[in-house]
Every structure is written in structure tokens, then in C-alpha cells.
Design an enzyme around this catalytic site. Structure first.
Site, PDB file in Angstrom:
ATOM      1  N   LYS A 152      -6.441  -6.030   9.621  1.00 21.18           N
ATOM      2  CA  LYS A 152      -6.648  -4.745  10.282  1.00 21.18           C
ATOM      3  C   LYS A 152      -7.344  -3.845   9.258  1.00 21.18           C
ATOM      4  CE  LYS A 152      -2.602  -4.631  13.265  1.00 21.18           C
ATOM      5  NZ  LYS A 152      -1.385  -3.841  13.441  1.00 21.18           N
ATOM      6  N   HIS A 155      -7.176   2.074   6.586  1.00 17.78           N
ATOM      7  CA  HIS A 155      -7.533   3.385   7.135  1.00 17.78           C
ATOM      8  C   HIS A 155      -7.233   4.509   6.149  1.00 17.78           C
ATOM      9  CE1 HIS A 155      -3.293   3.904   8.018  1.00 17.78           C
ATOM     10  NE2 HIS A 155      -3.307   2.815   8.742  1.00 17.78           N
ATOM     11  N   HIS A 158      -4.010   4.657   4.345  1.00 11.07           N
ATOM     12  CA  HIS A 158      -3.887   3.778   3.181  1.00 11.07           C
ATOM     13  C   HIS A 158      -4.590   4.388   1.977  1.00 11.07           C
ATOM     14  CE1 HIS A 158      -3.485   0.645   6.502  1.00 11.07           C
ATOM     15  NE2 HIS A 158      -2.292   0.732   5.929  1.00 11.07           N
TER      16      HIS A 158
HETATM   17  N1  ARG Z   1       1.417  -2.102   5.919  1.00 13.88           N
HETATM   18  C1  ARG Z   1       2.074  -0.922   6.405  1.00 13.88           C
HETATM   19  C2  ARG Z   1       1.139  -0.107   7.280  1.00 13.88           C
HETATM   20  O1  ARG Z   1      -0.041  -0.203   7.140  1.00 13.88           O
HETATM   21  C3  ARG Z   1       2.579  -0.047   5.301  1.00 13.88           C
HETATM   22  C4  ARG Z   1       3.616  -0.693   4.436  1.00 13.88           C
HETATM   23  C5  ARG Z   1       4.381   0.283   3.624  1.00 13.88           C
HETATM   24  N2  ARG Z   1       5.411  -0.329   2.815  1.00 13.88           N
HETATM   25  C6  ARG Z   1       6.528  -0.818   3.292  1.00 13.88           C
HETATM   26  N3  ARG Z   1       7.347  -1.392   2.426  1.00 13.88           N
HETATM   27  N4  ARG Z   1       6.878  -0.715   4.536  1.00 13.88           N
HETATM   28  O2  ARG Z   1       1.581   0.654   8.112  1.00 13.88           O
END
Ligand code: ARG
Length: 592
Positions: A152, A155, A158
Site C-alpha cells: 500500500k 502516505h 507515514h
Molecule cells: N502500518 C500501520 C499503518 O500504516 C502503522 C503501524 C504502527 N505501529 C504499530 N505497532 N501498530 O497504519
């Protein structure tokens, strides 16, 4: 900074409190440093302030001295004690009844010598010897930040996580804490089933992913996702593929491994443009069905899970809020993987602080995670925190909605170049010597533009605002740093760390030194609030003072001793600016 004064004053306060018998029990000056601030307005008459209420909150003054009146009495006794025992050279005591504070007007020359002297000698480590920093207990920190999803797009959420997370890590490292930077990739879940379905259906091969892997995988993902929406049998197939992954099917896992590998290679390249590195790449894949089993068992033993009619296992956060932890087909989900991940991180790192730098939108998720960890009986639950941030609106490239970080960085570089071309004709803007520098300045602008905002606030993004060379931008900080570097190299005087600071008497010099003296206090404030804007705003003020001083204090044409003292002032100011920029993750440039 301003170490000498701070410890002198704090020692004296402890002694005086002891003498007038209103100190808390078992007080040690080494463990309790009163909160002293260099008054920002005082400028030419630098002043350290001690708030008695603060001292009471911290237990330095015993809580039996309650109420305004007894605090006022306490202030008077303190002042009296200082008046009869004036052993600190250059420190004078004034009572300020309105705020119930004791203010210390300090001797300017001593402060100048202290700040410039220490900084000139120890450019790298000067803030570390601050008493404010040294009383902090040493922490073992684990920070989960950036954490994009493979397949994905990366964005802007991030991007903010990357920038803010990196700042938090830098700041903790600067304070001597042990820091582990973790990029927790979203590399597991049904979306991989969808991706693999699309990859096969489009007959793609490893060769196709040679460059621009993330982009290509994303295209395939979007295509397959569309198909899945139109045709439910595609979604069923994708779910089957994911189930196979959870069961360890070799063929599917080989493809998954490839997707993960090429995506990380792509990400690393982009991170390096942002000066960001990670100690470890973890991923949701580390906590698939098997790894989650143990957690589910523990939760069941503690009676934390209920079975629903449709076969899910749920946790009741509140009587009306039941959250799924295990899906009906037994597969893991985001939350269960995070529970297993937290337990695993504690085992690996025995952290004293664990940060999750993730946008506001996931607040409920982290409330659930922390509640479950707490109810599982882990006392380290209280060391975990969700470092939230708001949304950026309108960050896009000219092509439309930006989905790839690399596009954003390229766009920034392009806008920068365009500005430069305009500058060539108008001659009133900055010019950069080459593309690499333009890119670095553009990145500084993006970083500073973001960290300038209060972290939790949503804000509207504008390329013009972020990239302008006038105003409070990353370009301005770089510009000031380059000016100082240029001065040091071309003023014809050699920098020596020991100079006669008595030559630094002008108000602009004192004002700049007062600003520098606040550096450790600013870092501490940013640290307590995990708020980069505190440091960013400080660096703008510092730059302002530097610019004024540069205009008024000539180095080249001054008598040698004066020139040397001024150069030392500018060099130490540059050290301070550079140290702050580095903590923000902005690489200070030497020329532009
Ligand atoms: N990959 C997740 C997202 O893009 C964020 C992860 C954040 N870290 C975690 N330990 N949940 O929404």
C-alpha cells in the site's frame, strides 16, 4: 547550559531550605534540581527564576507549607537567608511576590564566560553536562515509527511518523538513553492475498520488480483490489491465499518474501534522502497465527476473551465496546499482532519506554492495546505510549494526490529548482550551488515545515510556505548556519576556544548568549512534551539573534582580541544551532 549558575543556585536553595526547616525530607541537591529558567525578556540582565510552587510540586519544599501565605513566607525566608549569606559571586536575590518566585539576577560576565567557554571547548557534548539532563534516569527506549504498509502507498501519515519518530529518537540519544529504532512494516494480512492474486493474474515476475518495486506492487494491488470489489470470488481467493501464508505455504511465502525484500530496498533509498535509519525492520509477519496463539491462551486464562456466535474472539474494552482479537477463521489481525509484538519487544529489549509514533486516527487501537497489556498483568504496560499527531491536508504533487514519498521529495526538489530559476532573474532569492544542495535544502524545508507545527494539530500544507527562503523555514536555518561557517572560514582570524570573553559586552552579544544559555532548557521541554516545535521555534529565535549580532558585531575589522572573542561567540552559536538541527534530523550544510 549555564551549568555553574544552575548548580550554585540549586545547592544554595537546598541549603537554605534545610536551614529554615521547610525542605522536604531526605533532600539531596544532586537529585533535586530546581527548575531555573533564563528569563527570555531579561536579555541584558540575565535572570534565573525559581518558582516556589514548582519546587513544592517536586517535593523540594515540603507539602506542609501549603497555601499562598506560607509559600510567601518561605520566599521571604529564602531571600533573607541569601542576603545574609552572599557567597555566590554575581548572584543577587530579588523577591517577586506576584508569582511567589525568587529571581536571581546573575552577573553578565560570569554567564558569558560560562556559556561561551564551555561550548567552545566541548562542541559535541556541551548540553550533556547540563544538570537538567543529568538528573534524568537513563532509559531503554524502543520507538516504533514510520511503519508503512508494504503493497500500500507510503502516505503523509507515514511521513509525519518518520519525521517525528526520528526526532524523538535523536533527542533521547542526545540525552544518552539507549534507543532502538524499529520500523514495523505492515507486511501481513489479507492485502497480501490480494497482491499475490494480482501478481499471478498479471503474470508478473521478479524481473518486473527490478526498479520502482513499491510503485509496481501498488499498481497491481489497486488493480486486484478493484477486481475483488467487483467480484466476491476474487476476495475469497485472496483470503485463501492469506490463510495459506498463515499456514506456512512455501510457494506463497516465497512471493511474499520477494515483495518484502524489494519494498525494503526501495524504502531504504528514500529514507536515506531524509537522513533516517532504523536499527531493525520488524513486521506484522513476525506475529502471525502461531505467534499469536500464546497470547490468545494467556488472554483466555485471564478471562479476557469471549466467543461470539459468529466464531470470533472479542475483548470488552467497555460493556458497549467489544473488540475483535481473533477472526472467525482463526487468523490474526492488526490488534492481536500488536499484542504479541509488544510482549516480544519487552522480552527482547526490556524497555523502560516504548513509543508508538502513529497518527491520531489510531487512538482507539492503542487504548485497546495498552488496556489489554495491562489486564494481562504486565506492569510495563505503563511504559508504553502512543505519540499521536494530526493530519496534513493538501500535501500532493502536481500530478494529483501524492501517494509516494519519493514523488513528494522529487516535487520539493523541483519546486526548489523552479524558485531558483526565478531567483536568477529577480536576484532577490537564495541560489543553490548544485542539485544535491537544492535537494538537501528542500528536505530541510519539508522536515522543519512539519515539525514547526504542534504535533497533534491538523494543518494545511503549502509548498510555497514550506519552501520559501524568507520566513521561518528549513532554508532559513541552513542559510544562517552557512553564514556562520562562511564567517569562520573567511574572517581572517583563527578560532581558539579560550578567549577573553570580557570583550563581549554589547546588548546584542548578551542577548545571543542568553538565547544560547536556554538550549538545554528547551531540549528538556521538548523532551517532556515530545514536541519538536519547541525546538524548532527556539532555533528560529536563536537564528534571529544570530542575524542581529552578525550585523552589528564586526569580526574582520576589529582589534585582534575583540575579533577573537566575537568569533568564539559566533562559532559557539553555530555549534548550538547545528546541535539543534541535528536533533531535528536536519543535516547542517556548510555552503549553499
Ligand atoms: N502500518 C500501520 C499503518 O500504516 C502503522 C503501524 C504502527 N505501529 C504499530 N505497532 N501498530 O497504519
Amino acid at each position: 547550559m549555564a551549568h555553574k549558575f544552575r548548580s550554585l543556585i540549586s545547592n544554595k536553595i537546598i541549603q537554605a531550605l534545610d536551614h529554615i526547616a521547610i525542605g522536604g525530607e531526605g533532600l539531596k541537591s544532586s537529585t533535586v534540581i530546581p527548575c531555573i529558567q533564563v528569563d527570555q525578556k531579561a536579555r541584558i540582565h540575565p535572570e534565573f527564576r525559581v518558582s516556589l510552587r514548582r519546587l513544592q510540586q517536586r517535593g523540594v519544599i515540603s507539602s506542609t507549607a501549603v497555601g499562598r501565605k506560607s509559600l510567601l513566607n518561605c520566599a521571604s525566608s529564602l531571600v533573607e537567608k541569601f542576603h545574609t549569606d552572599m557567597t555566590i559571586p554575581g548572584v543577587y536575590v530579588v523577591e517577586d511576590k506576584a508569582d511567589i518566585r525568587v529571581n536571581f539576577k546573575v552577573n553578565c560576565h560570569n554567564l558569558v564566560a560560562d556559556v561561551v567557554g564551555i561550548t567552545a571547548l566541548r562542541p559535541d557534548a556541551f548540553w550533556r553536562s547540563s544538570a537538567l539532563v543529568n538528573i534524568l534516569p537513563k532509559e531503554r527506549v524502543v520507538a516504533d515509527f514510520s511503519s508503512p504498509n508494504i503493497a500500500k502507498p507510503f502516505h503523509v501519515g507515514h511521513l509525519r511518523s518518520t519525521i517525528i519518530g526520528n526526532f524523538i529518537c535523536n533527542l533521547h540519544e542526545a540525552f544518552g538513553h539507549e534507543v532502538t529504532r524499529i520500523n514495523y512494516l505492515g507486511d501481513w494480512g489479507t492485502q497480501f492475498g490480494i497482491l499475490k492474486y494480482g501478481y499471478d493474474a498479471c503474470k508478473m515476475t521478479e524481473e518486473d520488480l527490478k526498479d520502482g518495486a513499491i510503485r509496481k506492487l501498488y499498481e497491481v494491488y489497486v488493480w486486484a483490489n478493484q477486481k475483488a470489489e467487483e467480484d466476491s470470488s476474487v476476495l475469497v481467493k485472496a483470503q485463501e491465499i492469506f490463510s495459506k501464508m498463515e499456514q506456512g505455504d512455501e510457494e506463497v511465502l516465497r512471493a511474499w518474501n520477494l515483495f518484502r525484500k524489494v519494498s525494503i530496498e526501495d524504502l531504504r533509498r528514500v529514507y536515506s534522502r531524509l537522513n533516517v535509519t532504523f536499527d531493525e525492520y520488524h513486521g506484522e509477519s513476525m506475529y502471525s497465527a502461531d505467534e499469536c496463539q500464546e497470547i490468545i491462551k494467556m488472554m483466555e486464562e485471564k478471562d479476557l476473551l469471549e466467543n461470539t456466535e459468529d466464531g470470533r474472539k472479542v475483548f470488552s474494552l467497555t460493556p458497549n465496546n467489544r473488540i475483535t482479537v481473533v477472526k472467525s477463521d482463526g487468523s490474526s489481525i492488526y490488534l492481536s499482532r500488536d499484542i504479541a509484538g509488544a510482549v516480544d519487544r519487552y522480552k527482547r529489549y526490556k524497555f523502560t519506554k516504548s513509543y508508538y509514533v502513529v497518527d491520531n486516527a489510531q487512538t482507539d487501537h492503542f487504548v485497546a492495546l495498552f488496556t489489554i497489556i495491562n489486564q494481562l498483568g504486565f506492569d510495563w504496560a505503563e511504559n508504553m505510549s502512543h505519540v499521536k499527531f494530526g493530519r496534513i491536508r493538501g500535501m500532493s504533487t502536481r500530478k494529483g494526490t501524492a501517494v509516494f514519498l519519493e514523488d513528494l521529495l522529487d516535487e520539493a526538489q523541483n519546486v526548489m529548482k523552479q524558485k531558483q530559476e526565478e531567483a536568477n532573474t529577480t536576484k532577490n532569492d537564495l541560489q543553490y550551488s548544485d542539485v544535491d544542495i537544492a535537494d538537501k535544502v528542500a528536505v530541510s524545508c519539508i522536515l522543519v515545515g512539519d515539525m514547526k507545527q504542534r504535533r497533534q494539530r491538523d494543518y494545511v500544507f503549502s509548498w510555497d510556505k514550506v519552501l520559501q527562503s524568507q520566513g521561518d523555514t528549513g532554508a532559513k536555518l541552513q542559510y544562517v548556519h552557512c553564514r556562520l561557517m562562511n564567517l569562520q572560514e573567511n574572517c581572517g582570524v583563527e578560532f581558539t576556544p579560550t578567549v577573553n570573553t570580557r570583550f563581549l559586552t554589547e546588548p546584542v552579544a548578551i542577548s545571543l548568549i542568553c538565547e544560547m544559555a536556554r538550549f538545554d532548557e528547551v531540549l528538556i521541554e521538548a523532551y517532556k512534551e515530545l514536541e519538536p516545535c519547541v525546538l524548532v521555534n527556539y532555533l528560529f529565535k536563536l537564528s534571529g539573534s544570530i542575524n542581529v549580532a552578525l550585523k552589528q558585531l564586526q569580526v574582520k575589522s576589529s582589534p585582534l582580541e575583540v575579533a577573537k572573542a566575537r568569533l568564539a561567540l559566533f562559532v559557539t552559536a553555530r555549534y548550538t544551532l547545528a546541535a539543534g538541527m541535528k536533533i531535528l534530523g536536519v543535516e547542517p550544510l556548510n555552503n549553499m
